[in-house]
Design an enzyme around this catalytic site. Structure first.
Site, PDB file in Angstrom:
ATOM      1  N   CYS A   1      -5.612   2.016  -4.196  1.00  0.00           N
ATOM      2  CA  CYS A   1      -5.070   2.668  -3.020  1.00  0.00           C
ATOM      3  C   CYS A   1      -6.033   3.793  -2.619  1.00  0.00           C
ATOM      4  CB  CYS A   1      -3.687   3.223  -3.385  1.00  0.00           C
ATOM      5  SG  CYS A   1      -2.755   3.680  -1.949  1.00  0.00           S
TER       6      CYS A   1
ATOM      7  N   CYS B   1       0.830  -1.206   0.000  1.00  0.00           N
ATOM      8  CA  CYS B   1       0.000   0.000   0.000  1.00  0.00           C
ATOM      9  C   CYS B   1       0.870   1.265   0.000  1.00  0.00           C
ATOM     10  CB  CYS B   1      -0.977   0.043   1.159  1.00  0.00           C
ATOM     11  SG  CYS B   1      -2.222   1.310   0.838  1.00  0.00           S
TER      12      CYS B   1
HETATM   13  P1  FAD Z   1      -0.344 -11.131   3.950  1.00  0.00           P
HETATM   14  O1  FAD Z   1      -1.799 -10.833   4.029  1.00  0.00           O
HETATM   15  O2  FAD Z   1       0.590 -10.249   4.698  1.00  0.00           O
HETATM   16  O3  FAD Z   1      -0.160 -12.646   4.384  1.00  0.00           O
HETATM   17  C1  FAD Z   1       1.079 -13.332   4.315  1.00  0.00           C
HETATM   18  C2  FAD Z   1       0.972 -14.540   5.244  1.00  0.00           C
HETATM   19  O4  FAD Z   1       2.087 -15.395   5.020  1.00  0.00           O
HETATM   20  C3  FAD Z   1       0.990 -14.154   6.716  1.00  0.00           C
HETATM   21  O5  FAD Z   1      -0.137 -14.680   7.356  1.00  0.00           O
HETATM   22  C4  FAD Z   1       2.289 -14.762   7.252  1.00  0.00           C
HETATM   23  O6  FAD Z   1       2.176 -15.231   8.577  1.00  0.00           O
HETATM   24  C5  FAD Z   1       2.511 -15.911   6.266  1.00  0.00           C
HETATM   25  N1  FAD Z   1       3.921 -16.317   6.137  1.00  0.00           N
HETATM   26  C6  FAD Z   1       5.012 -15.533   6.045  1.00  0.00           C
HETATM   27  N2  FAD Z   1       6.121 -16.279   5.925  1.00  0.00           N
HETATM   28  C7  FAD Z   1       5.712 -17.570   5.935  1.00  0.00           C
HETATM   29  C8  FAD Z   1       6.402 -18.815   5.863  1.00  0.00           C
HETATM   30  N3  FAD Z   1       7.735 -18.881   5.747  1.00  0.00           N
HETATM   31  N4  FAD Z   1       5.670 -19.958   5.920  1.00  0.00           N
HETATM   32  C9  FAD Z   1       4.318 -19.911   6.029  1.00  0.00           C
HETATM   33  N5  FAD Z   1       3.614 -18.748   6.100  1.00  0.00           N
HETATM   34  C10 FAD Z   1       4.307 -17.606   6.068  1.00  0.00           C
HETATM   35  N6  FAD Z   1      -4.345  -2.926   0.690  1.00  0.00           N
HETATM   36  C11 FAD Z   1      -5.422  -2.413   0.058  1.00  0.00           C
HETATM   37  O7  FAD Z   1      -5.953  -3.024  -0.875  1.00  0.00           O
HETATM   38  N7  FAD Z   1      -5.960  -1.209   0.415  1.00  0.00           N
HETATM   39  C12 FAD Z   1      -5.466  -0.497   1.447  1.00  0.00           C
HETATM   40  O8  FAD Z   1      -5.986   0.576   1.772  1.00  0.00           O
HETATM   41  C13 FAD Z   1      -4.347  -1.017   2.163  1.00  0.00           C
HETATM   42  N8  FAD Z   1      -3.827  -0.344   3.200  1.00  0.00           N
HETATM   43  C14 FAD Z   1      -2.826  -0.909   3.947  1.00  0.00           C
HETATM   44  C15 FAD Z   1      -2.379  -0.236   5.072  1.00  0.00           C
HETATM   45  C16 FAD Z   1      -1.413  -0.779   5.887  1.00  0.00           C
HETATM   46  C17 FAD Z   1      -0.954  -0.028   7.098  1.00  0.00           C
HETATM   47  C18 FAD Z   1      -0.877  -2.056   5.558  1.00  0.00           C
HETATM   48  C19 FAD Z   1       0.170  -2.683   6.463  1.00  0.00           C
HETATM   49  C20 FAD Z   1      -1.296  -2.728   4.419  1.00  0.00           C
HETATM   50  C21 FAD Z   1      -2.262  -2.160   3.594  1.00  0.00           C
HETATM   51  N9  FAD Z   1      -2.722  -2.800   2.440  1.00  0.00           N
HETATM   52  C22 FAD Z   1      -3.787  -2.269   1.743  1.00  0.00           C
HETATM   53  C23 FAD Z   1      -1.952  -3.940   1.878  1.00  0.00           C
HETATM   54  C24 FAD Z   1      -2.533  -5.329   2.137  1.00  0.00           C
HETATM   55  O9  FAD Z   1      -2.791  -5.531   3.496  1.00  0.00           O
HETATM   56  C25 FAD Z   1      -1.571  -6.372   1.595  1.00  0.00           C
HETATM   57  O10 FAD Z   1      -1.265  -6.057   0.258  1.00  0.00           O
HETATM   58  C26 FAD Z   1      -2.167  -7.779   1.648  1.00  0.00           C
HETATM   59  O11 FAD Z   1      -2.416  -8.155   2.980  1.00  0.00           O
HETATM   60  C27 FAD Z   1      -1.244  -8.777   0.964  1.00  0.00           C
HETATM   61  O12 FAD Z   1      -1.715 -10.086   1.093  1.00  0.00           O
HETATM   62  P2  FAD Z   1      -0.682 -11.323   1.118  1.00  0.00           P
HETATM   63  O13 FAD Z   1      -1.494 -12.554   1.228  1.00  0.00           O
HETATM   64  O14 FAD Z   1       0.293 -11.198   0.016  1.00  0.00           O
HETATM   65  O15 FAD Z   1       0.165 -11.084   2.450  1.00  0.00           O
END
Ligand code: FAD
Length: 442
Positions: free
Chosen positions: A378, A198
């Site tokens: 965003c 983000c």
């Molecule tokens: P995540 O949801 O972070 O999940 C990754 C998972 O992998 C976690 O549960 C972790 O425990 C697990 N993991 C890590 N390493 C390992 C391993 N070795 N083995 C097994 N599991 C593992 N997005 C929007 O669309 N709009 C917004 O307004 C927005 N605002 C945001 C504001 C903030 C402050 C933040 C922090 C994020 C924001 N986002 C927003 C971004 C959004 O939250 C992320 O892009 C999204 O969560 C990504 O999803 P993901 O599954 O890739 O990662």
């Protein structure tokens, strides 16, 4: 949940899995010693965050009998996009977290461990308990690593001395308490180099805090700095004029190419590496009463150490099909993959459908059938109650969902972010209901 024995038995029918001698695998070469026989699985998803759980649900909508294992160490699952609102008292932090087991679909096998090594040549991986697991298909959805240690002195002072970050569940409420208390002095907001999840979140914290101080009549007594390690305020030029109007309205001292490198919380001082027009870098010291930090963001070490990553360590996928460029049995999605989209839940919501359709097609020996267009969104919270809803795809192409000028701050977009999108996340996206997420066909 499916038992491990039945999964192991089912593996014998998994046609793509090769027989590997664990003592001669690259893992063994790296010092790993498999003390157990690999456990067999059909589909393994590593990471039970937004991408991992959403994908499991979407796959099961299409093939309810599919045997899926999720590897996820965390008991808690977070809706991170609302932490920006928590930081200004506009969202209850308790509503941004749920127990992981409540969200994992009932037929999915959950292994509460981390993946610590990948052996893609032999379709297997190792978990933090030492067990080795073999798969027919693997999806890597591990997100990214927040590198708090990349800023000297930061970890020691985070959560005290006026130093905070909305990038952590436990700290966003601290941001709110600091914002309420500050009535004069200097507030500094920082943004690290790209890519970050983000990309608008650092300045969302800035605008919302200023909006609150403006409403309380104290903004004129607070000197506000925004130190951005990047060279521009926002990566998609169409949105910059609207944002610059708020920079002017809140009288923010904007410094681009200014990267936070060190903090001394007790002394109330921060240091920045500031690059001038000739590329010369100087170290600039600033005092603060309030410091909102966004940490540098990097790929996880386990991906960097594996053969799954590109030169920078992001899971190397084709940016349209999201299939791994070297290992056809593997797909990647979310913040941890190499696709050059805005790293957001909005992007993940679309990527889930692309991976689900393409994965199932390749299992039928067909070519990928859908393409991801780079969509991400965003919602730029420029003031309490108004948002510039930036939606764009690869190359910064504007992709507004609604037929309205996307650069105009709107109350409707605020309602969308605060009330509608969290519900879409919990009750549609994580349940495999793909509202407004259809990808384009190849
Ligand atoms: P995540 O949801 O972070 O999940 C990754 C998972 O992998 C976690 O549960 C972790 O425990 C697990 N993991 C890590 N390493 C390992 C391993 N070795 N083995 C097994 N599991 C593992 N997005 C929007 O669309 N709009 C917004 O307004 C927005 N605002 C945001 C504001 C903030 C402050 C933040 C922090 C994020 C924001 N986002 C927003 C971004 C959004 O939250 C992320 O892009 C999204 O969560 C990504 O999803 P993901 O599954 O890739 O990662």
């Amino acid at each position: 949940m499916a038992s491990m024995t039945s999964l192991t038995n089912d593996l014998s029918t998994a046609e793509q899995i090769t027989t590997a001698d664990p003592t001669t695998t690259p893992l063994a070469a790296n010092g790993w010693k498999a003390d157990t026989q690999p456990v067999g699985h059909d589909v393994i998803i590593v990471g039970g965050g937004a991408g991992g759980i959403g994908l499991a649900a979407s796959l099961l909508r299409r093939e309810p009998a599919l045997q899926i294992t999720i590897i996820e160490p965390s008991e808690k699952h977070y809706y991170q996009p609302a932490w920006t609102l928590v930081g200004v008292g506009q969202f209850n932090p308790d509503n941004t977290v749920k127990p992981t087991p409540n969200l994992i679909p009932a037929t999915v096998n959950w292994l509460k461990h981390s993946a610590i090594a990948f052996d893609p040549e032999n379709n297997q991986l190792t978990l933090s308990d030492g067990s080795v697991h073999r798969y027919k298909n693997l999806i890597v959805a591990v997100g990214l690593k927040l590198d708090w240690g990349g800023i000297e002195g930061l970890e020691e002072t985070l959560g005290s001395n006026g130093v905070t970050s909305n990038y952590r569940f436990d700290l966003a409420p601290y941001t709110w308490s600091l914002v309420q208390k500050l009535e004069s002095g200097r507030a500094i907001f920082t943004q690290p180099g790209m890519p970050i999840k983000c990309a608008g979140a650092p300045q969302k914290a800035l605008y919302l805090s200023c909006s609150y101080w403006e409403s309380k009549g104290v903004l004129s007594k607070i000197s506000v700095d925004f130190d951005n390690a990047g060279g521009v305020l926002f990566g998609v030029a169409a949105f910059v004029p609207a944002l610059m109007r708020y920079i002017a309205r809140y009288k923010v001292n904007l410094t681009v190419n200014s990267n936070l490198v060190a903090v001394d919380g007790a002394a109330g001082k921060a240091w920045f590496a500031v690059k001038d027009g000739d590329g010369q870098i100087s170290r600039v010291e600033k005092s603060f009463d309030f410091l909102h930090v966004v940490p540098p963001q990097v790929p996880h070490d386990v991906i960097k150490a594996s053969r799954l990553g590109n030169a920078d360590g992001w899971v190397e996928v084709d940016q349209k099909t999201l299939q791994h460029v070297r290992y056809p049995a593997i797909f990647g999605l979310g913040d941890g993959c190499s696709a050059p989209n805005a790293k957001t839940v909005a992007a993940v919501r679309k990527q889930i459908v692309v991976v689900a359709e393409n994965l199932l097609a390749t299992r039928k020996k067909l070519a990928p059938v859908t393409e991801y267009d780079g969509y991400g969104a965003c919602p730029l919270t420029v003031e309490i109650g108004k948002i510039v809803l930036a939606e764009f795809g690869y190359g910064g192409k504007l992709m507004p969902t609604f037929p309205l000028d996307p650069t105009v701050p709107r109350r409707s977009a605020w309602i969308l972010k605060k009330s509608v999108l969290p519900a879409i996340y919990w009750y549609l996206m994580l349940k495999g209901r793909e509202w407004l997420a259809r990808p384009r066909k190849v």
